[in-house]
Design an enzyme around this catalytic site. Structure first.
Site, PDB file in Angstrom:
ATOM      1  N   ASN A  43       0.761  -1.268  -0.133  1.00  0.00           N
ATOM      2  CA  ASN A  43      -0.009   0.216  -0.144  1.00  0.00           C
ATOM      3  C   ASN A  43       0.827   1.323   0.096  1.00  0.00           C
ATOM      4  O   ASN A  43       0.370   2.168   0.511  1.00  0.00           O
ATOM      5  CB  ASN A  43      -0.931   0.012   1.127  1.00  0.00           C
ATOM      6  N   LYS A  44       2.095   1.186  -0.373  1.00  0.00           N
ATOM      7  CA  LYS A  44       2.920   2.328  -0.458  1.00  0.00           C
ATOM      8  C   LYS A  44       2.945   2.917  -1.928  1.00  0.00           C
ATOM      9  O   LYS A  44       2.128   2.562  -2.725  1.00  0.00           O
ATOM     10  CB  LYS A  44       4.318   2.003  -0.172  1.00  0.00           C
ATOM     11  N   PRO A  45       3.608   4.167  -2.275  1.00  0.00           N
ATOM     12  CA  PRO A  45       3.493   4.910  -3.487  1.00  0.00           C
ATOM     13  C   PRO A  45       3.450   4.072  -4.632  1.00  0.00           C
ATOM     14  O   PRO A  45       2.714   4.274  -5.444  1.00  0.00           O
ATOM     15  CB  PRO A  45       4.657   6.052  -3.298  1.00  0.00           C
TER      16      PRO A  45
END
Length: 386
Positions: free
Chosen positions: A151-153
């Site tokens: 769920n990171k960039p």
């Protein structure tokens, strides 16, 4: 040049760094930085009291003591006006976490660090592409670390990266990696490859809540490679923690770098669209100093009256809703006392944990999804950032 070298070269180029390194997870990257900076027993490391416990674990692994500073209510970053009073003769490091994509007040933070002779590194796990006075986040401190978790960039499944803005630090990390970094097992790589295929095929805003619940259950059973194992909720370093990035992750990283500019543009566009939608409904929108920073948001935070109900109802209605941060040292399962945190230490952060949910901005979010999300969440909203 193999995939890991290509990925590292891309990172080095983007951030204008002396060198870049790839690792199994973001927390492994932080651990490597702490090791080469000589952070150890009795040293104090300052970080915000609104973070993930996996950022605190490496501090504990090297024998240092975390010191928590409360946050600003608008950007959720460290309140730099409180920083100076947290510094003691034992303070060796400040971690500037750029939360949700907002950049810390780096002028003030770096000025205080220089005054006291304290080293600064940057936590860019939630921030890729944001700028402060035209300068990229990740280029201020002596080194920075990033995460490629789901769920990171951008995601490489899981993954960690280090960029070094100091030649000596870069050389020391290179030596540490050559001597101590171990390879992930064949089983771990195979499971991660399968998970990436599933993610690409099945994970969309309407399916995210169901997928997350299933993924957490499978992680506990050891069936998939989770972002955090059960043993990582103890401040004792697990066996085989210091692990290299696999070729599967590196190849995915190289692909994601090719579309990074489009990813950043999409996040900016959708953040502005959320501003518009929320504003039209009479709710507060993002508050930050646009004369100083241009944030690229990983997710869009809003405050709600009943966080738990909003999360439960979102899952029922197929609305993707993030829970960052569930407690001052996310996630809620964290035994806070083992990490030297007590409720009330950082009251602004504690309040944010009770109220803040966040809206999706990844590349599979359309304007239709954003409208549906805002129509849902404004039933639960407090006036944002009140």
């Amino acid at each position: 040049m193999n995939s890991s070298q290509k990925y590292q070269t891309n990172l080095k180029s983007i951030f204008g760094a002396f060198d870049a390194f790839t690792m199994w997870k973001g927390r492994v990257a932080l651990y490597a930085i702490l090791r080469v900076l000589g952070i150890g027993k009795g040293d104090e490391v300052i970080l915000p009291g609104y973070t993930c416990v996996m950022d605190v674990n490496p501090v504990k692994y090297v024998g240092a003591n975390p010191v928590y500073v409360d946050i600003e209510p608008d950007t959720f970053n460290m309140d730099v006006s409180l920083l100076e009073q947290a510094i003691t003769p034992n303070t060796k490091l400040i971690i500037a976490q750029h939360t949700y994509g907002y950049v810390c007040d780096m002028d003030e933070l770096m000025g205080i660090a220089e005054k006291y002779g304290v080293t600064v590194i940057e936590d860019c796990c939630l921030c890729v592409g944001s700028t402060y006075k035209g300068k990229l986040a990740g280029t201020f401190g002596i080194a920075s670390y990033f995460s490629g978790q789901w769920n990171k960039p951008f995601t490489t499944g899981i993954g960690g990266m280090v960029t070094c803005n100091d030649e000596n630090v870069a050389q020391d990390i290179q030596e540490l990696c050559e001597n101590e970094l171990i390879k992930p097992s064949f089983k771990e790589v195979l499971m991660l490859q399968a998970q990436l295929w599933v993610y690409k095929a099945l994970i969309y805003p309407r399916t995210t809540a169901l997928a997350q619940n299933l993924f957490r259950w499978l992680t506990k059973k050891g069936i998939v490679v989770g972002s955090s194992s059960n043993e990582e909720f103890e401040p004792k370093m697990p066996e085989n923690f210091f692990k290299a990035m696999s070729s599967v992750q590196a190849k995915e990283g190289v692909k994601k770098m090719k579309s990074l500019e489009a990813n950043i543009e999409h996040r900016k566009k959708m953040s502005s669209f959320y501003d518009e939608l929320l504003g039209n409904k009479g709710w507060g929108i993002r508050q930050f100093d646009s004369s100083k920073q241009d944030p690229v948001m990983v997710r869009y935070p809003v405050r709600v009256k009943d966080k738990q109900k909003a999360i439960e109802d979102a899952a029922k209605h197929g609305i993707e809703l993030g829970t960052w941060f569930e407690c001052a040292l996310h996630p809620i399962e964290t035994p806070l006392e083992k990490y030297d945190y007590e409720i009330g230490m950082c009251p602004v952060a504690d309040k944010a944990c009770e109220q803040v949910v966040n809206l999706p901005l990844h590349t599979r979010v359309s304007k239709k999804t954003a409208r549906r999300t805002v129509d849902f969440i404004t039933k639960y909203c407090e006036e944002a950032f009140a």
